[in-house]
Design a protein around this motif. Sequence first.
Motif, PDB file in Angstrom:
ATOM      1  N   ASN A   1       0.816  -1.226   0.000  1.00  0.00           N
ATOM      2  CA  ASN A   1       0.000   0.000   0.000  1.00  0.00           C
ATOM      3  C   ASN A   1       0.846   1.271   0.000  1.00  0.00           C
ATOM      4  O   ASN A   1       0.542   2.232   0.714  1.00  0.00           O
ATOM      5  CB  ASN A   1      -0.953   0.007   1.206  1.00  0.00           C
ATOM      6  N   LEU A   2       1.897   1.288  -0.812  1.00  0.00           N
ATOM      7  CA  LEU A   2       2.782   2.443  -0.891  1.00  0.00           C
ATOM      8  C   LEU A   2       2.054   3.624  -1.517  1.00  0.00           C
ATOM      9  O   LEU A   2       1.412   3.494  -2.554  1.00  0.00           O
ATOM     10  CB  LEU A   2       4.024   2.095  -1.718  1.00  0.00           C
ATOM     11  N   SER A   3       2.162   4.772  -0.865  1.00  0.00           N
ATOM     12  CA  SER A   3       1.525   5.995  -1.351  1.00  0.00           C
ATOM     13  C   SER A   3       2.510   7.148  -1.185  1.00  0.00           C
ATOM     14  O   SER A   3       3.064   7.346  -0.104  1.00  0.00           O
ATOM     15  CB  SER A   3       0.253   6.256  -0.533  1.00  0.00           C
ATOM     16  N   VAL A   4       2.745   7.890  -2.264  1.00  0.00           N
ATOM     17  CA  VAL A   4       3.655   9.026  -2.211  1.00  0.00           C
ATOM     18  C   VAL A   4       2.830  10.304  -2.236  1.00  0.00           C
ATOM     19  O   VAL A   4       2.015  10.515  -3.127  1.00  0.00           O
ATOM     20  CB  VAL A   4       4.642   9.004  -3.397  1.00  0.00           C
ATOM     21  N   ASN A   5       3.035  11.141  -1.234  1.00  0.00           N
ATOM     22  CA  ASN A   5       2.342  12.417  -1.128  1.00  0.00           C
ATOM     23  C   ASN A   5       3.327  13.545  -1.425  1.00  0.00           C
ATOM     24  O   ASN A   5       4.472  13.284  -1.777  1.00  0.00           O
ATOM     25  CB  ASN A   5       1.741  12.566   0.270  1.00  0.00           C
ATOM     26  N   GLN A   6       2.919  14.774  -1.254  1.00  0.00           N
ATOM     27  CA  GLN A   6       3.772  15.907  -1.585  1.00  0.00           C
ATOM     28  C   GLN A   6       5.103  15.889  -0.848  1.00  0.00           C
ATOM     29  O   GLN A   6       6.145  16.143  -1.428  1.00  0.00           O
ATOM     30  CB  GLN A   6       3.038  17.214  -1.310  1.00  0.00           C
ATOM     31  N   ASN A   7       5.092  15.591   0.464  1.00  0.00           N
ATOM     32  CA  ASN A   7       6.337  15.587   1.224  1.00  0.00           C
ATOM     33  C   ASN A   7       6.499  14.373   2.128  1.00  0.00           C
ATOM     34  O   ASN A   7       7.254  14.397   3.087  1.00  0.00           O
ATOM     35  CB  ASN A   7       6.466  16.871   2.054  1.00  0.00           C
ATOM     36  N   SER A   8       5.767  13.291   1.816  1.00  0.00           N
ATOM     37  CA  SER A   8       5.888  12.082   2.630  1.00  0.00           C
ATOM     38  C   SER A   8       5.551  10.834   1.818  1.00  0.00           C
ATOM     39  O   SER A   8       4.975  10.913   0.737  1.00  0.00           O
ATOM     40  CB  SER A   8       4.961  12.174   3.856  1.00  0.00           C
ATOM     41  N   VAL A   9       5.942   9.701   2.397  1.00  0.00           N
ATOM     42  CA  VAL A   9       5.653   8.387   1.824  1.00  0.00           C
ATOM     43  C   VAL A   9       4.972   7.579   2.912  1.00  0.00           C
ATOM     44  O   VAL A   9       5.441   7.546   4.051  1.00  0.00           O
ATOM     45  CB  VAL A   9       6.954   7.681   1.380  1.00  0.00           C
ATOM     46  N   SER A  10       3.856   6.925   2.578  1.00  0.00           N
ATOM     47  CA  SER A  10       3.147   6.071   3.542  1.00  0.00           C
ATOM     48  C   SER A  10       3.103   4.656   2.999  1.00  0.00           C
ATOM     49  O   SER A  10       3.028   4.445   1.789  1.00  0.00           O
ATOM     50  CB  SER A  10       1.720   6.574   3.760  1.00  0.00           C
ATOM     51  N   PHE A  11       3.123   3.679   3.903  1.00  0.00           N
ATOM     52  CA  PHE A  11       3.089   2.278   3.501  1.00  0.00           C
ATOM     53  C   PHE A  11       2.763   1.413   4.712  1.00  0.00           C
ATOM     54  O   PHE A  11       2.872   1.853   5.854  1.00  0.00           O
ATOM     55  CB  PHE A  11       4.445   1.851   2.904  1.00  0.00           C
ATOM     56  N   SER A  12       2.376   0.180   4.450  1.00  0.00           N
ATOM     57  CA  SER A  12       2.219  -0.833   5.493  1.00  0.00           C
ATOM     58  C   SER A  12       3.461  -1.703   5.435  1.00  0.00           C
ATOM     59  O   SER A  12       3.979  -1.972   4.351  1.00  0.00           O
ATOM     60  CB  SER A  12       0.987  -1.697   5.238  1.00  0.00           C
ATOM     61  N   PHE A  13       3.929  -2.159   6.592  1.00  0.00           N
ATOM     62  CA  PHE A  13       5.080  -3.054   6.585  1.00  0.00           C
ATOM     63  C   PHE A  13       4.875  -4.227   7.519  1.00  0.00           C
ATOM     64  O   PHE A  13       4.965  -5.355   7.112  1.00  0.00           O
ATOM     65  CB  PHE A  13       6.380  -2.310   6.926  1.00  0.00           C
ATOM     66  N   ILE A  14       4.597  -3.976   8.779  1.00  0.00           N
ATOM     67  CA  ILE A  14       4.388  -5.051   9.745  1.00  0.00           C
ATOM     68  C   ILE A  14       3.001  -4.878  10.342  1.00  0.00           C
ATOM     69  O   ILE A  14       2.668  -3.815  10.846  1.00  0.00           O
ATOM     70  CB  ILE A  14       5.446  -5.003  10.867  1.00  0.00           C
ATOM     71  N   GLY A  15       2.193  -5.917  10.274  1.00  0.00           N
ATOM     72  CA  GLY A  15       0.861  -5.855  10.864  1.00  0.00           C
ATOM     73  C   GLY A  15      -0.037  -4.856  10.166  1.00  0.00           C
ATOM     74  O   GLY A  15       0.094  -4.583   8.983  1.00  0.00           O
ATOM     75  N   ASP A  16      -0.950  -4.265  10.933  1.00  0.00           N
ATOM     76  CA  ASP A  16      -1.919  -3.333  10.365  1.00  0.00           C
ATOM     77  C   ASP A  16      -1.511  -1.874  10.602  1.00  0.00           C
ATOM     78  O   ASP A  16      -2.342  -0.979  10.606  1.00  0.00           O
ATOM     79  CB  ASP A  16      -3.306  -3.594  10.936  1.00  0.00           C
ATOM     80  N   THR A  17      -0.228  -1.635  10.791  1.00  0.00           N
ATOM     81  CA  THR A  17       0.282  -0.287  11.037  1.00  0.00           C
ATOM     82  C   THR A  17       0.614   0.402   9.722  1.00  0.00           C
ATOM     83  O   THR A  17       1.230  -0.184   8.846  1.00  0.00           O
ATOM     84  CB  THR A  17       1.548  -0.353  11.922  1.00  0.00           C
ATOM     85  N   THR A  18       0.191   1.653   9.595  1.00  0.00           N
ATOM     86  CA  THR A  18       0.584   2.482   8.453  1.00  0.00           C
ATOM     87  C   THR A  18       1.729   3.370   8.908  1.00  0.00           C
ATOM     88  O   THR A  18       1.599   4.126   9.871  1.00  0.00           O
ATOM     89  CB  THR A  18      -0.588   3.346   7.958  1.00  0.00           C
ATOM     90  N   TRP A  19       2.852   3.243   8.217  1.00  0.00           N
ATOM     91  CA  TRP A  19       4.044   4.029   8.511  1.00  0.00           C
ATOM     92  C   TRP A  19       4.097   5.219   7.569  1.00  0.00           C
ATOM     93  O   TRP A  19       3.820   5.069   6.382  1.00  0.00           O
ATOM     94  CB  TRP A  19       5.293   3.169   8.330  1.00  0.00           C
ATOM     95  N   THR A  20       4.457   6.378   8.085  1.00  0.00           N
ATOM     96  CA  THR A  20       4.607   7.570   7.256  1.00  0.00           C
ATOM     97  C   THR A  20       5.995   8.144   7.487  1.00  0.00           C
ATOM     98  O   THR A  20       6.383   8.414   8.629  1.00  0.00           O
ATOM     99  CB  THR A  20       3.533   8.620   7.591  1.00  0.00           C
ATOM    100  N   VAL A  21       6.739   8.302   6.390  1.00  0.00           N
ATOM    101  CA  VAL A  21       8.079   8.877   6.433  1.00  0.00           C
ATOM    102  C   VAL A  21       8.007  10.245   5.774  1.00  0.00           C
ATOM    103  O   VAL A  21       7.610  10.358   4.619  1.00  0.00           O
ATOM    104  CB  VAL A  21       9.095   7.980   5.689  1.00  0.00           C
ATOM    105  N   GLN A  22       8.363  11.257   6.537  1.00  0.00           N
ATOM    106  CA  GLN A  22       8.313  12.629   6.039  1.00  0.00           C
ATOM    107  C   GLN A  22       9.729  13.191   5.968  1.00  0.00           C
ATOM    108  O   GLN A  22      10.508  13.065   6.915  1.00  0.00           O
ATOM    109  CB  GLN A  22       7.466  13.496   6.962  1.00  0.00           C
ATOM    110  N   VAL A  23      10.064  13.793   4.830  1.00  0.00           N
ATOM    111  CA  VAL A  23      11.338  14.486   4.688  1.00  0.00           C
ATOM    112  C   VAL A  23      11.140  15.901   5.217  1.00  0.00           C
ATOM    113  O   VAL A  23      10.237  16.616   4.776  1.00  0.00           O
ATOM    114  CB  VAL A  23      11.795  14.501   3.210  1.00  0.00           C
ATOM    115  N   LEU A  24      11.948  16.278   6.175  1.00  0.00           N
ATOM    116  CA  LEU A  24      11.811  17.588   6.807  1.00  0.00           C
ATOM    117  C   LEU A  24      12.462  18.672   5.944  1.00  0.00           C
ATOM    118  O   LEU A  24      13.520  18.434   5.350  1.00  0.00           O
ATOM    119  CB  LEU A  24      12.455  17.562   8.194  1.00  0.00           C
ATOM    120  N   PRO A  25      11.865  19.861   5.862  1.00  0.00           N
ATOM    121  CA  PRO A  25      12.440  20.930   5.042  1.00  0.00           C
ATOM    122  C   PRO A  25      13.801  21.397   5.554  1.00  0.00           C
ATOM    123  O   PRO A  25      14.661  21.801   4.783  1.00  0.00           O
ATOM    124  CB  PRO A  25      11.407  22.052   5.098  1.00  0.00           C
TER     125      PRO A  25
END
Length: 159
Positions: free
Chosen positions: A96-120
């Motif tokens: 469930n990889l999703s790329v947004n304007q300044n972050s990436v979201s995905f599922s990896f372990i279990g039912d948790t959605t992880w969001t990685v944001q690059v800081l300005p």
Amino acid sequence: MTMKLTDSISLSVVKEAQRLSETQCEIILEEKNTDIIVSGKKLEAAVRVADTRFLLLTTDDIVYEESLNIFYIDIQSGIIESLSLGGEYVTGTVENLSVNQNSVSFSFIGDTTWTVQVLPTPSLRLPFSDPRGVSRPMGLRKYIDISATPAPARADGSR
């Protein structure tokens, strides 16, 4: 900055995994060597953050104990920051990889959605501020932020 998936990056194995170490690969950008070495054998996703900056998600392709490596790199200067996601005897797959304007979201372990944001701009990194299962090298600054919704489950299934 608007982030987007790219297929211009690939990995080339320089050292296979050993008993106590992950596979080491060189990053190849548009079929040119970069001399930047990252851990992980399989490129799960490459996201262009800016002209020379990328967010890479790699795994070692291990069935029973998979961890996810996240690298924020600059092609000209190397690895800016890295972190890993996982734990002993825990496995996951990037879904469930999703790329947004300044972050990436995905599922990896279990039912948790992880969001990685690059800081300005880099921010102060407080100890123990990352979600359970995240590890990164010691440091006072962070360039990427990671969050988890809902919180990752413990080994006993509780949150």
